[in-house]
Design a protein around this motif. Structure first.
Motif, PDB file in Angstrom:
ATOM      1  N   LEU A 123      39.178  25.957  41.789  1.00  0.00           N
ATOM      2  CA  LEU A 123      40.329  26.844  41.671  1.00  0.00           C
ATOM      3  C   LEU A 123      39.824  28.231  41.281  1.00  0.00           C
ATOM      4  O   LEU A 123      38.930  28.351  40.457  1.00  0.00           O
ATOM      5  N   THR A 124      40.401  29.251  41.895  1.00  0.00           N
ATOM      6  CA  THR A 124      40.002  30.626  41.586  1.00  0.00           C
ATOM      7  C   THR A 124      41.232  31.469  41.306  1.00  0.00           C
ATOM      8  O   THR A 124      42.253  31.285  41.972  1.00  0.00           O
ATOM      9  N   GLN A 125      41.129  32.342  40.348  1.00  0.00           N
ATOM     10  CA  GLN A 125      42.175  33.354  40.154  1.00  0.00           C
ATOM     11  C   GLN A 125      41.488  34.679  39.949  1.00  0.00           C
ATOM     12  O   GLN A 125      40.577  34.786  39.138  1.00  0.00           O
ATOM     13  N   ARG A 126      41.941  35.678  40.679  1.00  0.00           N
ATOM     14  CA  ARG A 126      41.283  36.960  40.510  1.00  0.00           C
ATOM     15  C   ARG A 126      42.315  38.070  40.405  1.00  0.00           C
ATOM     16  O   ARG A 126      43.275  38.108  41.168  1.00  0.00           O
ATOM     17  N   THR A 127      42.140  38.919  39.423  1.00  0.00           N
ATOM     18  CA  THR A 127      42.982  40.108  39.313  1.00  0.00           C
ATOM     19  C   THR A 127      42.069  41.319  39.447  1.00  0.00           C
ATOM     20  O   THR A 127      40.879  41.163  39.710  1.00  0.00           O
ATOM     21  N   ARG A 128      42.606  42.509  39.211  1.00  0.00           N
ATOM     22  CA  ARG A 128      41.771  43.694  39.378  1.00  0.00           C
ATOM     23  C   ARG A 128      40.580  43.690  38.425  1.00  0.00           C
ATOM     24  O   ARG A 128      39.487  44.017  38.792  1.00  0.00           O
ATOM     25  N   ARG A 129      40.846  43.269  37.184  1.00  0.00           N
ATOM     26  CA  ARG A 129      39.785  43.397  36.172  1.00  0.00           C
ATOM     27  C   ARG A 129      39.039  42.106  35.872  1.00  0.00           C
ATOM     28  O   ARG A 129      37.963  42.143  35.307  1.00  0.00           O
ATOM     29  N   SER A 130      39.676  40.977  36.213  1.00  0.00           N
ATOM     30  CA  SER A 130      38.992  39.751  35.803  1.00  0.00           C
ATOM     31  C   SER A 130      39.096  38.640  36.837  1.00  0.00           C
ATOM     32  O   SER A 130      39.942  38.681  37.743  1.00  0.00           O
ATOM     33  N   GLY A 131      38.237  37.681  36.710  1.00  0.00           N
ATOM     34  CA  GLY A 131      38.237  36.542  37.612  1.00  0.00           C
ATOM     35  C   GLY A 131      38.038  35.271  36.827  1.00  0.00           C
ATOM     36  O   GLY A 131      37.419  35.271  35.765  1.00  0.00           O
ATOM     37  N   ARG A 132      38.630  34.182  37.334  1.00  0.00           N
ATOM     38  CA  ARG A 132      38.454  32.903  36.664  1.00  0.00           C
ATOM     39  C   ARG A 132      38.084  31.854  37.694  1.00  0.00           C
ATOM     40  O   ARG A 132      38.701  31.766  38.758  1.00  0.00           O
ATOM     41  N   TYR A 133      37.074  31.073  37.381  1.00  0.00           N
ATOM     42  CA  TYR A 133      36.518  30.124  38.336  1.00  0.00           C
ATOM     43  C   TYR A 133      36.431  28.761  37.679  1.00  0.00           C
ATOM     44  O   TYR A 133      35.713  28.591  36.678  1.00  0.00           O
ATOM     45  N   LEU A 134      37.178  27.820  38.206  1.00  0.00           N
ATOM     46  CA  LEU A 134      37.123  26.457  37.665  1.00  0.00           C
ATOM     47  C   LEU A 134      36.143  25.679  38.539  1.00  0.00           C
ATOM     48  O   LEU A 134      36.360  25.486  39.726  1.00  0.00           O
ATOM     49  N   MET A 135      35.052  25.268  37.907  1.00  0.00           N
ATOM     50  CA  MET A 135      33.938  24.707  38.682  1.00  0.00           C
ATOM     51  C   MET A 135      33.552  23.325  38.166  1.00  0.00           C
ATOM     52  O   MET A 135      33.799  23.008  36.998  1.00  0.00           O
ATOM     53  N   LYS A 136      32.896  22.565  39.048  1.00  0.00           N
ATOM     54  CA  LYS A 136      32.329  21.288  38.590  1.00  0.00           C
ATOM     55  C   LYS A 136      31.161  21.586  37.669  1.00  0.00           C
ATOM     56  O   LYS A 136      30.381  22.514  37.907  1.00  0.00           O
ATOM     57  N   GLU A 137      31.012  20.766  36.641  1.00  0.00           N
ATOM     58  CA  GLU A 137      29.849  20.910  35.758  1.00  0.00           C
ATOM     59  C   GLU A 137      28.579  20.644  36.547  1.00  0.00           C
ATOM     60  O   GLU A 137      28.596  19.873  37.477  1.00  0.00           O
ATOM     61  N   ILE A 138      27.479  21.263  36.109  1.00  0.00           N
ATOM     62  CA  ILE A 138      26.218  20.882  36.782  1.00  0.00           C
ATOM     63  C   ILE A 138      25.386  20.002  35.857  1.00  0.00           C
ATOM     64  O   ILE A 138      25.531  20.004  34.672  1.00  0.00           O
TER      65      ILE A 138
END
Ligand code: ASP
Ligand code: MG
Length: 418
Positions: A403-418
């Motif tokens: 899942l990704t959310q991006r705005t002008r100033r910030s981004g959020r990335y929900l990722m699988k653990e490695i």
């Protein structure tokens, strides 16, 4: 007056407590010292509680004996004459043992607060005794009698008005210059001990600062100050010398470990600056959080929130009225104390990213009554503030992103653990 807060890492050893003496002896102001439990004591007390709740008395006493030995070892290293320190601590371990013998309680959260809160009571006794012995006169206070909270065990909120009367009476700086109290703990109006949430000592320090109208609150930590990323995870971190309350709130809620999210409000309300200073080198400036700054943050800030779960729900009865589903779903999640880090909705489904806590199963079960529920475990949420393509590339390369959310100033990335 000033508030100094020393966390678990600062008081994990005799050397740490000697360092508190050095820091405090360099100050002439009136001072309220807030102290956490020593080292990993809170985790260890949680293990005691687990055994206790499973009615395994022998295992709980065994674990408690380890905790006791750890504290006595520190006392042995600190005091030439251990009599006074031991006399202050021994009755507390006795109380704990008596509690453990009482038989199994049923209310996990309430027992948690009753038992785990001893970590702070014990640590403050030792620090207070050591300062007294080192000719720094101080008065030990029991925050279970001074911070009045609601009965939301394990995540209690301080009732400011009631607490103010008690705290101002107890910490009278016309009588004494230095007071010491526990972080993380308080009690409800009936006197049952409560805790304020893991890592809640910062919140305690902020509340004390607010109630006593401190000129500043300082959190002494084992880092140089507030960094733009956790140096244990990311390379090339830099110090952020100043930030606003608003920046700090956003960082804390994104999962930055540096300060507890609830810390900022009590300080912002009275415009009290919060310093985060390096425990190991107290002469260095560290970072300050305050109302305004001339130096806005000019580096990308990276926050990694681990142990996340993505929960996606869809109404079972085809009532795809989003508002209705949203309010039902959030009511359930709130009731089960889920901490929601990210939300995304479509016409027919809602996805939330939540911390994987012990409350999760209960929430999922209840949601399943009305919704079709899917979830993925073992995820981590990366928040980037002050985003640019290069940093996104560097931090997400080769990762599976759900899942990704991006705005002008910030981004959020929900990722699988490695
Ligand atoms: N001792 C508590 C904990 O470890 C509170 C704190 O350290 O702030 O969570
Ligand atoms: Mg701590």
């Amino acid at each position: 007056m000033k508030v100094y807060k020393f966390g678990g890492a600062s008081v994990r050893s005799a050397e740490g407590i000697r360092n508190i003496f050095r820091i405090v002896s360099g100050l002439n102001d009136n001072l309220f010292i807030v102290v956490s439990a020593m080292g990993k004591t809170t985790n260890a007390m949680e293990v005691v509680l687990e055994h206790f709740m499973k009615a395994d008395r022998a295992a709980s006493l065994h674990k408690l004996a380890e905790i006791e030995a750890y504290h006595y070892e520190i006392i042995a290293q600190l005091f030439a004459d251990q009599k006074l320190a031991k006399a202050a601590v021994e009755p507390l371990f006795e109380e704990l043992k008596n509690n453990l013998s009482e038989g199994v309680g049923d209310d996990y959260d309430r027992w948690y607060d009753r038992l785990v809160s001893y970590g702070e009571v014990i640590s403050t006794r030792i620090v207070s005794a050591f300062l007294s012995e080192s000719a720094i006169e101080n008065v030990w206070l029991d925050m279970r009698q001074l911070l009045v909270t609601d009965s939301n065990y394990r995540e209690a909120n301080v009732r400011m008005d009631e607490s103010q009367i008690r705290l101002q009476q107890a910490a009278d700086f016309t009588k004494n210059r230095i007071y010491i109290g526990q972080g993380f703990i308080g009690a409800n109006i009936k006197g049952d001990p409560t805790t304020l949430g893991r890592e809640g000592s910062d919140y305690s320090a902020a509340v004390v600062g607010n109630l006593l109208d401190a000129q500043s609150v300082t959190i002494w930590k084992d880092v140089p100050g507030i960094l733009n990323a956790d140096p244990r995870i990311f390379q090339d971190t830099v110090l952020i010398p100043e930030m606003t309350y608003l920046d700090a709130v956003e960082l804390a809620y994104s999962g930055a470990q540096i300060i507890h999210p609830k810390t900022i409000k009590p300080l912002e309300n009275k415009q009290i600056p919060l310093y985060v200073c390096p425990f190991g080198s107290p002469k260095e400036a560290g970072s300050v959080i305050k109302a305004t700054t001339e130096k806005p943050i000019d580096v990308p800030v990276l926050i990694l929130r681990k142990n996340q779960v993505l929960v996606t729900i869809r109404p079972r009865n085809f009532s795809f009225v989003l508002e209705e589903s949203l309010s039902k779903a959030f009511a359930v999640m709130n009731k089960h104390r889920l901490k929601i880090a990210m939300i995304q909705s479509s016409a027919i489904s809602i996805s939330v990213c939540v911390d994987n806590s012990r409350y999760l199963t209960g929430a999922l079960d209840e949601l399943a009554n009305e919704f079709k529920v899917n979830y993925n475990y073992a995820l981590e949420l990366l928040t980037i503030r002050g985003i640019n393509d290069e940093i996104v590339h560097k931090t997400t390369l080769g990762r599976t992103i759900l899942l990704t959310q991006r705005t002008r100033r910030s981004g959020r990335y929900l990722m699988k653990e490695i």
